[in-house]
Design a protein around this motif. Structure first.
Motif, PDB file in Angstrom:
ATOM      1  N   UNK A  58       0.667  -0.960  -0.208  1.00 53.17           N
ATOM      2  CA  UNK A  58       0.360  -0.035   0.083  1.00 53.17           C
ATOM      3  C   UNK A  58       0.991   1.304   0.385  1.00 53.17           C
ATOM      4  N   UNK A  59       0.572   2.325  -0.537  1.00 50.14           N
ATOM      5  CA  UNK A  59       0.869   3.773  -0.687  1.00 50.14           C
ATOM      6  C   UNK A  59      -0.108   4.712  -0.292  1.00 50.14           C
ATOM      7  N   UNK A  60       0.485   5.585  -0.261  1.00 48.09           N
ATOM      8  CA  UNK A  60      -0.216   7.246  -0.043  1.00 48.09           C
ATOM      9  C   UNK A  60      -0.520   8.282  -0.850  1.00 48.09           C
ATOM     10  N   UNK A  61      -1.177   9.029  -1.423  1.00 48.01           N
ATOM     11  CA  UNK A  61      -1.886   9.679  -2.502  1.00 48.01           C
ATOM     12  C   UNK A  61      -2.570  10.779  -2.476  1.00 48.01           C
ATOM     13  N   UNK A  62      -2.731  11.519  -2.967  1.00 46.63           N
ATOM     14  CA  UNK A  62      -3.481  12.658  -2.340  1.00 46.63           C
ATOM     15  C   UNK A  62      -3.966  13.515  -3.910  1.00 46.63           C
ATOM     16  N   UNK A  63      -5.570  13.496  -3.807  1.00 48.49           N
ATOM     17  CA  UNK A  63      -5.938  13.803  -5.124  1.00 48.49           C
ATOM     18  C   UNK A  63      -6.743  15.353  -4.637  1.00 48.49           C
ATOM     19  N   UNK A  64      -7.688  15.738  -6.058  1.00 48.32           N
ATOM     20  CA  UNK A  64      -8.179  17.048  -5.163  1.00 48.32           C
ATOM     21  C   UNK A  64      -9.503  16.736  -4.710  1.00 48.32           C
ATOM     22  N   UNK A  65     -10.126  17.438  -4.348  1.00 48.10           N
ATOM     23  CA  UNK A  65     -11.876  17.116  -3.598  1.00 48.10           C
ATOM     24  C   UNK A  65     -12.908  15.885  -4.344  1.00 48.10           C
ATOM     25  N   UNK A  66     -12.343  15.995  -5.794  1.00 47.98           N
ATOM     26  CA  UNK A  66     -13.414  15.889  -6.395  1.00 47.98           C
ATOM     27  C   UNK A  66     -13.047  14.162  -6.929  1.00 47.98           C
TER      28      UNK A  66
END
Length: 311
Positions: A58-66
């Motif tokens: 598992x790894x960690x991502x960040x995305x826009x609120x949508x």
């Protein structure tokens, strides 16, 4: 969605945290290419989440609120998987749990503009970590035991307590003395109160009074079901707490001790619930086969799906 079979005890150990994160299918298979957990940034602009890849790490991502434009912020290493990212209250830092592939024990890390830094050693079984209400310290839940309490049950983490990590002194202090069967969804409210879910002598959602070292279970006077089924609590304001009640989403009023239904049952448990004060919206994830986060207003209106896709 792809799956890997659990064929022996080794894989149960390898995917122990996957069980905690709820990515096991009904056929006792570990799902891959799977959204594990998430958090919403305080400014309401971003989602941070952990994702289980095809190599079962598992790894960690960040995305826009949508959910658009996802990008890795904690890159997958050869030996470590990352889970349960949580924003600081100022939004400048993210705390997460990492563990070596195949290991049971884990460690706490923080990522910010200066990069990724290990905070605790890997000699204990840390399940989740959060920032204190003032972002000065960390609180985390740790299991004291990993075993099976029944000949028919798989091994699992038990004997939970709450710990504080002083970010200035770089040391941990045990806060509770519960040895609880399970303890999760911890939130630090202020200098004297914490909110959490617990399975112990009584089950449900509790407010922990730090100065008195007392745990008070939330009980609704008008609850249709048993409030021992309360879980995944989040604070809306000084009066209201939103939580799951088995398959339903409810709003609990701490002054009147009454509950109000927000979303009716769909026959699927809630996995994670978050509330964003800036947007005044509830965000949640269900225990199902979808890779989606949902948002809804506090009154149950404007239910929207946020699909998460990693290519």
């Amino acid at each position: 969605m792809k799956y890997f079979k659990l064929k022996n005890k080794f894989f149960v150990h390898v995917f122990f945290f996957a069980f905690l994160a709820g990515c096991v299918s009904k056929n006792n298979e570990i799902e891959v290419n799977k959204l594990l957990d998430f958090d919403i940034s305080p400014n309401g602009q971003s989602i941070v989440f952990s994702w289980l890849k095809e190599n079962s790490k598992a790894t960690v991502y960040q995305a826009n609120i949508d959910g658009t434009e996802p990008h890795e912020i904690v890159h997958l290493s050869d030996s470590l998987s990352s889970y349960l990212p949580r924003y600081s209250h100022d939004g400048d830092k993210i705390v997460l749990v990492r563990r070596k592939f195949g290991a049971i024990n884990s460690s706490i890390w923080i990522t910010d503009a200066n990069g990724l830094k290990q905070i605790t050693d890997s000699n204990s079984l840390v399940v989740e970590a959060i920032f204190s209400h003032d972002d000065v310290n960390l609180y985390f839940s740790k299991a004291n035991d990993y075993d099976s309490y029944s000949p028919l049950a798989s091994k699992a983490a038990h004997g939970f307590d709450i710990y504080l990590f002083d970010l200035f002194k770089k040391e941990s202090v045990k806060v509770s003395n519960l040895n609880a069967y399970s303890l999760y969804n911890i939130t630090d409210l202020n200098n004297n109160e914490m909110l959490l879910s617990m399975h112990h002598k009584n089950d449900g959602v509790f407010i922990y009074r730090k100065s008195k070292n007392v745990f008070e279970r939330i009980v609704a006077s008008n609850g249709v079901g048993n409030t021992s089924g309360y879980s995944n609590p989040v604070v809306v304001d000084s009066v209201n707490i939103v939580c799951s009640s088995y398959y339903e989403l409810v709003d609990f009023n701490t002054e009147s001790k009454t509950e109000k239904q927000i979303l009716a049952s769909t026959g699927t448990h809630f996995k994670i619930i978050r509330f964003n004060r800036k947007l005044r919206k509830i965000f949640f994830q269900k225990r199902d086969d979808s890779n989606s986060i949902f948002s809804v207003n506090i009154d149950g209106s404007d239910l929207r799906e946020i699909p998460i896709n990693i290519k």
